[in-house]
Design a protein around this motif. Sequence first.
Motif, short mmCIF file in Angstrom:
data_model
loop_
_atom_site.label_atom_id
_atom_site.label_comp_id
_atom_site.label_asym_id
_atom_site.label_seq_id
_atom_site.Cartn_x
_atom_site.Cartn_y
_atom_site.Cartn_z
N ALA A 207 5.13 13.97 -43.50
CA ALA A 207 4.10 15.01 -43.40
C ALA A 207 3.53 15.15 -44.44
N CYS A 406 1.21 20.69 -34.15
CA CYS A 406 1.61 21.63 -35.11
C CYS A 406 0.59 22.60 -35.62
N CYS A 442 7.51 20.04 -36.82
CA CYS A 442 6.52 21.06 -37.24
C CYS A 442 7.20 21.88 -38.35
N TRP A 445 5.78 20.84 -41.58
CA TRP A 445 4.32 20.28 -41.41
C TRP A 445 3.75 21.08 -42.56
#
Length: 530
Positions: A207, A406, A442, A445
């Motif tokens: 990420a 996400c 996510c 993220w």
Amino acid sequence: MRAARVLAARVLTAQVLAAQVLAAQRTAARRTATRRTAARRVGPVMAAVVAGLGTMAATTGCGAARVTPVAYVSSTPSLAWKACEETASASGFECATLQVPLDYAEPEGKKIGIALVRLRATDPSRRIGSLVFNFGGPGGSGVTTLINAAHAFSTLNTRYDLVGFDPRGVERSSGIRCLTGPQMDQYMSEEPSDDTATETKLVTGFAQACERNAGWILPYVGTVNAARDMEMLRTALGEPHLNYFGFSYGTHLGAVYATQFPKKVGRMVLDSAVDPSVSMLEMAKTQTLGFQKAYEDYLADCAKTRTSCPLGATPAEANATVLKLLDTLARTPGKVGSRTVTEDIARAGITQALYSKLTWPLLTEALDEGRKGKLDGLLALADQYAGRQPNGTYSTLQFSLPSVLCVDSTDRPSVAQAKELARQLEKKSPIFASTAISAGSCSVWPVRGNDAARHVDATGSNPILVVGVTNDPATPYQWAPRLAEQLRTAVLLTLNGEGHGAYGQDQCIDEKVNAYLLEGTVPPNGTRCG
């Protein structure tokens, strides 16, 4: 499995199914005539895509994804069509670039280009208009796919200009790239860790690389903005309504467009429907069990309908062979040239081949070779699943896919929660359970999500045709009636069968979809084929 790759299992469609045919080509010289015939019989939509599939400072921290009201754009965008450079050997394709706002809250601010491709109607005297496609992902290239898939839609092409595009953040449209080819090779080959902290560190590193290398566009790549881009495309094409054919993730994009612009919907088909309301954990569980069901059907088919199944005389024996191969690779990864083949890479290859029943023979061949130490087939399937090119580079799919997912949701289950789900699924699905770990991606993220794309309601639109396949592993059938219900204006068409994607698999489905798109004939709600 690494999160970025597993997320792809959510909504891959013709773009990824092309890989199965590419794998068939790789082994064609060694396949019997019967198997060559089976490979050629892959559904038209899948077989047709055989060849397919900024410098601004990064945004800060966990900025919220940008989902703003539709703002006024002062002028109608124009398109300058010209012959596509990449189709010198093909005729008829035209390419153009559509300029759209990076941020729809600032419509006169920075612009980005959306890459387009078009194939004009072959019967201009009966032309209906343009038919816009999205082949799935999120992150599949509509330009590449349409160039290779156009002949699968030849019936529609008689009266429609076929139009494909790379959505924002994909390939030619400011495509997101987080890691280099060698870095991705390393990332994809990592096995899931039993230690939550280690697993979290790995997905966090991915990420952070996306934020570092593409942070300027990450807040703007969601489905809501992509739908607004389609509205600008409709205007630029000069069409009073948007006629649209979406597959897999493309059904989500179409549903969001119909929610934002219900009065602009023309004839819309959503094949292999996604339910945008499902949570990350529910999605992971449903897909894990969906691929398990496809795998069990594959084993039964190998044992029952083949003259001799090299993996075993019964489904149980064949399953034992596969599990033994995976266990061997977990303990001692194999080699193909300089590349390492881990259990996780083999698992990706298996997943890749389960998207269509007509590609199951390729899986049998790859597994049979794999247990004898020859892992080329499984690696080739895994590479196609991951979007890895022969030169070692990757398409933007593995980067744009988590970026969109996400941004499209505020749901942020932790890696620990996802690992617990994987543990619960282990008994039912020992091969695919670990893919549920992706549901925690996510949580780390760098851009917060927004739930605008999760709520769809097309009240006021023309009828929308939603299509589902009863044994679809990637977008399970129950999502189709759910999407149809949420849209309010949709009718449901069902294919009783296997695989991801209905169009091109069954004559009944093709006839009903073509009749709707070409003549406006809407089938009765609940119609079944197959």
